[in-house]
Each structure stands twice: as structure tokens, then as C-alpha cells.
Enzyme design. Structure first.
Site, short mmCIF file in Angstrom:
data_model
loop_
_atom_site.label_atom_id
_atom_site.label_comp_id
_atom_site.label_asym_id
_atom_site.label_seq_id
_atom_site.Cartn_x
_atom_site.Cartn_y
_atom_site.Cartn_z
N GLN A 1 13.91 38.11 -3.41
CA GLN A 1 14.69 38.52 -4.59
C GLN A 1 13.81 39.22 -5.64
O GLN A 1 14.18 40.28 -6.14
CB GLN A 1 15.35 37.29 -5.23
N ILE A 2 12.68 38.62 -5.96
CA ILE A 2 11.82 39.24 -6.99
C ILE A 2 11.14 40.48 -6.40
O ILE A 2 11.06 41.52 -7.06
CB ILE A 2 10.76 38.25 -7.53
N ARG B 1 13.00 27.52 -6.02
CA ARG B 1 13.63 26.21 -6.24
C ARG B 1 15.11 26.22 -5.91
O ARG B 1 15.77 27.23 -5.98
CB ARG B 1 13.50 25.84 -7.72
N HIS C 1 3.55 26.91 -17.19
CA HIS C 1 4.91 27.38 -16.90
C HIS C 1 5.71 26.19 -16.38
O HIS C 1 5.88 25.99 -15.18
CB HIS C 1 4.83 28.50 -15.84
O1 TXD Z 1 7.84 32.96 -13.95
C1 TXD Z 1 7.56 32.84 -12.79
N1 TXD Z 1 6.30 32.84 -12.39
C2 TXD Z 1 8.63 32.69 -11.77
C3 TXD Z 1 8.25 32.29 -10.44
C4 TXD Z 1 9.99 32.92 -12.09
C5 TXD Z 1 10.94 32.82 -11.11
C6 TXD Z 1 10.64 32.48 -9.72
N2 TXD Z 1 9.27 32.18 -9.48
C7 TXD Z 1 8.80 31.92 -8.13
O2 TXD Z 1 8.61 33.16 -7.44
C8 TXD Z 1 9.72 31.16 -7.22
O3 TXD Z 1 9.68 29.78 -7.51
C9 TXD Z 1 9.12 31.48 -5.87
O4 TXD Z 1 7.99 30.67 -5.62
C10 TXD Z 1 8.64 32.94 -6.03
C11 TXD Z 1 9.51 33.98 -5.34
O5 TXD Z 1 10.81 33.91 -5.81
P1 TXD Z 1 11.99 34.75 -5.10
O6 TXD Z 1 13.24 34.45 -5.83
O7 TXD Z 1 11.59 36.16 -4.89
O8 TXD Z 1 12.05 34.00 -3.68
P2 TXD Z 1 12.60 34.55 -2.28
O9 TXD Z 1 13.76 35.46 -2.49
O10 TXD Z 1 12.77 33.37 -1.39
O11 TXD Z 1 11.39 35.45 -1.74
C12 TXD Z 1 10.20 34.91 -1.28
C13 TXD Z 1 9.79 35.73 -0.08
C14 TXD Z 1 10.74 35.57 1.13
O12 TXD Z 1 11.26 36.83 1.50
C15 TXD Z 1 9.83 34.99 2.21
O13 TXD Z 1 10.16 35.42 3.52
C16 TXD Z 1 8.48 35.49 1.75
O14 TXD Z 1 8.49 35.33 0.35
N3 TXD Z 1 7.33 34.81 2.35
C17 TXD Z 1 6.19 35.44 2.67
N4 TXD Z 1 5.81 36.73 2.55
C18 TXD Z 1 4.60 37.08 3.01
N5 TXD Z 1 3.73 36.19 3.52
C19 TXD Z 1 4.05 34.88 3.65
N6 TXD Z 1 3.18 33.99 4.18
C20 TXD Z 1 5.34 34.46 3.22
N7 TXD Z 1 6.00 33.27 3.22
C21 TXD Z 1 7.20 33.49 2.67
#
Ligand code: TXD
Length: 313
Positions: A13-14, A83, A176
Site C-alpha cells: 500500500q505505501i 497492523r 513512533h
Molecule cells: O509512520 C510509519 N513509519 C508507518 C509505518 C505508518 C504506517 C504504516 N507503517 C508500516 O509500514 C506498517 O506497519 C508496515 O510495517 C509497513 C508497510 O505498510 P504497508 O501498508 O505498505 O503494508 P503492505 O501493503 O502489507 O506492504 C508491505 C509489502 C508487501 O507487498 C509484502 O509482500 C512486502 O512488503 N514484503 C517484502 N518486500 C521485499 N522484501 C521482503 N523480504 C518482503 N517481505 C514482505
């Protein structure tokens, strides 16, 4: 001048939001990297096909291979799991550490000169782990949280006062998590200090809402966490670096004695330019704020110690 290269590790998503915003801003070419086959490629192609309408010539590609990190000027890491309702950010520690360790090892070998922005939660621990795993100078490894938390507070103040959102500046410091610290005197509304416009009681309400703003969105979405505002917040940091803007932003930075803290990452105001974090600004807080900040640092410390133990094996 060659185009800049921005790698987004995590095409969820991000990651997807950031790819679109980067293309619109034409800050460089973008590679989306994810473990899921097809998703980074699909999102990249989807944005490529819309470029005529957003007037950009940026090139976007998708990949399942960390080798494509090579040559990146900026790497933004969102890889991990978000989460679900009822979970705290700390609940993600174990699983997201394993992911950050893998990604960090790849950045170390493929893009050791990049400016690395970590977004994955629990943020302060994940950026700490990223710096340890990559060994990249702490000035070039920074966490995105304060830009978002400050922007949330500014949003709530603007909504309450009925003024333009981009006229309000705010500073939210610390970890955070629920212990983050909103600073009353630091909010400015078109240059006017907030205490002249809003009571402390009302501000305290908005500050509480800010500390729980992530949970509020998780509760509404039910399947994940906020992504639009985190995406644009991380891009603001990348832009400050790529354009050498010397922007004053609150970011998770490694403290080396500032605020009486040594060797921990925590949210503080910094200046970001082409050298990464060029300065950590030590602001004056009142006693109440100092105590709240110290409590927030304590909350971050436990997770950092957990990471240390993990790294030592
Ligand atoms: O303020 C802040 N820092 C934040 C942080 C605000 C909102 C959300 N925040 C955190 O960002 C959230 O708790 C998650 O730990 C991350 C990513 O959030 P997002 O909403 O983008 O999560 P998604 O949609 O599940 O995307 C994560 C992607 C997903 O496509 C997985 O397949 C991928 O990460 N993924 C990987 N990519 C590459 N390499 C590896 N090993 C991997 N594992 C999972």
C-alpha cells in the site's frame, strides 16, 4: 545529468502510493521491489500507462530481485507486515525484524551509498536494526515517523481552527508509538504561535488523538494501516535529500548524546540535505515535555535492546 534512481522495497500500500507520487513529482526513475511475483511489475506498469495524464516521463519498473537495488540514490523500505485491529506496532517486531535483516543485507551489498529511509514498524527499532545490519553511516539511515505524526497534529489543529492545512506547522517528537510527544508552543498557524489561538485543554485532546491516529485508521480500514499520508511523508524526506533542500523535518535519527541519549534512534527535528541528516536540532522543552520525551525514549529502548540481542545471536 543522469536521472536519480529511487528503489522502493515493499510494493504494498505505501510502496504503491510512493511510486505514483514520485512519478508525479518527477524526482527520478523508480524500481519497486517485492517478494510477491507480479505485484511490483503490475503496479509499475499501471503507473507507466498513466504517465500521459500526469505529465511525467519517469520510468517505473517492478522486480523480485534485490540485485535491482544497484545504483540507487535513495532506498525507501516498507517491506514487512502492517497492523490489524487490536495489534500494537510492537507486535510486529519479530516478523518485521527478519524482513529488515534480509533487505538490509541486500542494501549493504548492492546500494551502500544510498540514502535509506525506513518506514516499516515498529519504526524506531526497525531503523535501528537497518543501521546495524547495513553498517551505513547513521546520517544516511533515517526513519520516517515524525513527519507523519507532525502532519497529523497539524491536520487536527487546522480542522479545529478551520484554517488551511498547509498553514499549520507542528512538531511531534519521541518514539513512533502512544508515548510520542506533541509540543504545544511549537505549533504555528500562519506564523502565529498556537497558544494565542487554542487552549491547552483543547490542544491536549488533539495531542491524544495524534498519538492514537494510526490506530484510528487501522480501526477504520480493518485490513491494514494508513498508507497515503505515510507515503507522502516519506517522499518529503526523499525530496529533501535529492534536492538538497535543507528541510527541517522530525525524523527518527540516531542520537549521539543529544537530549542525553546515546546510540538510540528516536524522533527529533533534523535538517535533511544532500548529505543526509546534516544536523540534529536540540530544542528546548519545558519540564513536562522533557519528562514525556524521556518516557518515550524508554519505550524505544526496550525494542532496541531486543534487536541488539537478536544481532548478537
Ligand atoms: O509512520 C510509519 N513509519 C508507518 C509505518 C505508518 C504506517 C504504516 N507503517 C508500516 O509500514 C506498517 O506497519 C508496515 O510495517 C509497513 C508497510 O505498510 P504497508 O501498508 O505498505 O503494508 P503492505 O501493503 O502489507 O506492504 C508491505 C509489502 C508487501 O507487498 C509484502 O509482500 C512486502 O512488503 N514484503 C517484502 N518486500 C521485499 N522484501 C521482503 N523480504 C518482503 N517481505 C514482505
Amino acid at each position: 545529468m543522469a536521472r536519480k534512481k529511487i528503489a522502493l522495497v515493499g510494493a504494498g500500500q505505501i510502496g504503491g502510493t510512493m511510486a505514483l507520487v514520485l512519478a508525479q513529482k518527477q524526482l527520478g526513475d523508480v524500481v519497486l521491489i517485492d517478494v510477491v511475483e507480479g505485484v511490483p511489475q503490475g503496479k509499475a506498469l499501471d503507473i507507466m500507462e498513466g504517465r500521459l495524464s500526469i505529465h511525467t516521463s519517469a520510468t517505473l519498473t517492478g522486480s523480485n530481485n534485490y540485485d535491482d537495488l544497484a545504483g540507487s540514490d535513495v532506498v525507501i523500505v516498507t517491506a514487512g507486515v502492517p497492523r490489524k485491529p487490536g495489534m500494537t506496532r510492537d507486535d510486529l517486531l519479530n516478523i518485521n525484524y527478519g524482513i529488515v535483516e534480509k533487505v538490509g543485507t541486500a542494501i549493504k551489498s548492492k546500494a551502500p551509498n544510498a540514502f535509506v529511509i525506513v518506514v516499516t514498524n515498529p519504526l524506531d527499532a526497525m531503523v535501528y536494526a537497518m543501521q546495524k545490519v547495513t553498517g551505513i553511516a547513521p546520517e544516511k539511515v533515517v526513519g520516517m515517523a515524525g513527519v507523519l505524526d507532525s502532519s497529523r497534529l497539524a491536520c487536527f489543529v487546522a480542522m479545529e481552527l478551520g484554517v488551511a492545512a498547509d498553514d499549520v506547522q507542528a512538531v511531534v517528537m519521541g518514539g513512533h508509538g502512544p508515548s510520542m510527544v506533541s509540543l504545544y508552543d511549537f505549533v504555528s498557524v500562519g506564523g502565529i504561535p498556537l497558544p494565542q489561538l487554542m487552549s491547552k485543554e483543547k490542544f491536549n485532546e488533539l495531542s491524544k488523538r495524534t498519538a492514537m491516529a494510526g490506530d484510528e485508521i487501522v480501526g477504520l480500514l480493518k485490513t491494514g494501516s494508513a498508507f497515503y499520508s505515510p507515503g507522502v511523508s516519506a517522499i518529503r524526506m526523499a525530496e529533501a535529500y535529492l534536492l538538497d533542500k535543507k528541510s527541517v523535518l522530525t525524523c527518527a535519527a540516531e542520537l549521539k548524546g543529544q537530549y542525553g541519549v546515546n546510540g538510540l534512534y528516536c524522533g527529533v527535528p533534523v535538517i535533511i540535505g544532500s548529505n543526509g541528516i546534516e544536523k540534529i536540532i536540540e530544542v528546548k522543552m519545558n519540564d513536562e515535555e522533557k519528562a514525556a520525551f524521556a518516557k518515550s525514549v524508554d519505550a524505544v529502548k526496550g525494542n532496541a535492546e531486543w534487536v541488539d540481542a537478536k544481532i548478537k545471536g
